[in-house]
Design an enzyme around this catalytic site. Structure first.
Site, PDB file in Angstrom:
ATOM      1  N   TYR A  12       0.864  -1.178   0.000  1.00  0.00           N
ATOM      2  CA  TYR A  12       0.000   0.000   0.000  1.00  0.00           C
ATOM      3  C   TYR A  12       0.898   1.225   0.000  1.00  0.00           C
ATOM      4  O   TYR A  12       2.061   1.193   0.413  1.00  0.00           O
ATOM      5  CB  TYR A  12      -0.992   0.026   1.163  1.00  0.00           C
ATOM      6  N   GLU A  50       1.737  -1.319  -6.241  1.00  0.00           N
ATOM      7  CA  GLU A  50       1.354  -0.425  -5.157  1.00  0.00           C
ATOM      8  C   GLU A  50      -0.145  -0.142  -5.251  1.00  0.00           C
ATOM      9  O   GLU A  50      -0.685   0.040  -6.344  1.00  0.00           O
ATOM     10  CB  GLU A  50       2.120   0.895  -5.239  1.00  0.00           C
TER      11      GLU A  50
END
Length: 277
Positions: free
Chosen positions: A57, A119
């Site tokens: 993340y 991501e």
């Protein structure tokens, strides 16, 4: 005419007779750099360099995430936005992105060279104690699933090699966190999961003394891919690795505490662990 063009043209002229004899007009496929390259033949003994997919993340909003991943010393192949859901390709899959850092999985340590990094725009922990976490947008996860499926099909990445950053670097990373829907993705074949029925049945038969045997836990965690030193004692690194495991497979309680449920899950995965070299 540039040097590279002259070299290519000279090579084509020199080989024109051979091309006609072989009946292969495309024998000289092109030039790489300054050298002519013949791509007529292709070896069977090959596969993709991509062995792992690592999920992260960003802990930032979309604008800041794009700035960080394109203008600093870290990068990822893909960024999955949330509002609206959208996939950005930031690094071509044929090139290395700087996303994994010091890490290890099944004994492999140079993970940047053999992985694709994704991501996901998500705020991560919402308090200093890490008790509250930002949820993941459902449409964002659906888009991520499509991306994972595409990458997995092209590079033949095994389910047990779709991992969290915290799996491969448990002593220093916690992303994508306990709010990430690992089970949901695993049910689609996009990750590893355990036999839930077998785990429930197994728990009553786990002897209390086994929970204290740090060496046993360490051996099983290593068998299923985690980087953990085989010290034989309940040290800080073992608890951090156990916490990372629980974030992935038992996120309702990820304090790094040994208990029957966690033991049963690890044991179940170890019994079906691949024979990774």
């Amino acid at each position: 005419m540039g040097l590279m063009n002259r070299v290519c043209n000279q090579s084509v002229n020199a080989m024109s007779g051979a091309l006609l004899l072989l009946g292969a007009a495309g024998l000289l496929a092109g030039c790489v750099g300054r050298l002519p390259v013949d791509a007529t033949y292709e070896a069977r003994a090959q596969d993709s360099r991509v062995r792992f997919i690592v999920l992260h993340y960003t802990s930032e909003n979309l604008s800041d995430s794009l700035q960080l991943l394109t203008r600093s010393k870290v990068s990822a192949h893909y960024l999955v936005a949330d509002r609206p859901p959208k996939v950005f390709r930031l690094v071509d899959e044929s090139r290395r992105a700087w996303h994994a850092g010091a890490s290890e999985w099944f004994g492999y340590k140079n993970l940047n060279a053999m992985s694709i990094g994704i991501e996901i725009v998500n705020a991560g922990p919402l308090d200093a104690m890490g008790q509250r976490w930002a949820g993941y947008d459902r449409r964002q996860i659906a888009l991520l699933a499509d991306l994972l499926r595409d990458i997995q099909s092209r590079h033949h990445v095994s389910a047990h090699n779709i991992v969290a950053h915290s799996d491969i670097a448990p002593l220093r990373k916690i992303d994508p966190g306990p709010a990430f829907p690992w089970r949901e993705l695993a049910m689609q074949g996009l990750g590893r999961w355990y036999d839930e029925t077998a785990v429930r049945r197994r728990q009553p038969g786990i002897a209390p003394g086994w929970l204290a045997q740090a060496g046993r836990w360490q051996a099983m965690l290593k068998q299923i891919g985690y980087p953990v030193a085989q010290t034989g004692v309940w040290d800080a690194q073992t608890r951090l690795v156990l916490r990372a495991f629980q974030m992935h497979y038992r996120p309702v309680d990820y304090r790094g505490t040994a208990d029957r449920e966690t033991f049963a899950i690890i044991e179940n995965l170890a019994n079906s662990a691949p024979a990774e070299p």
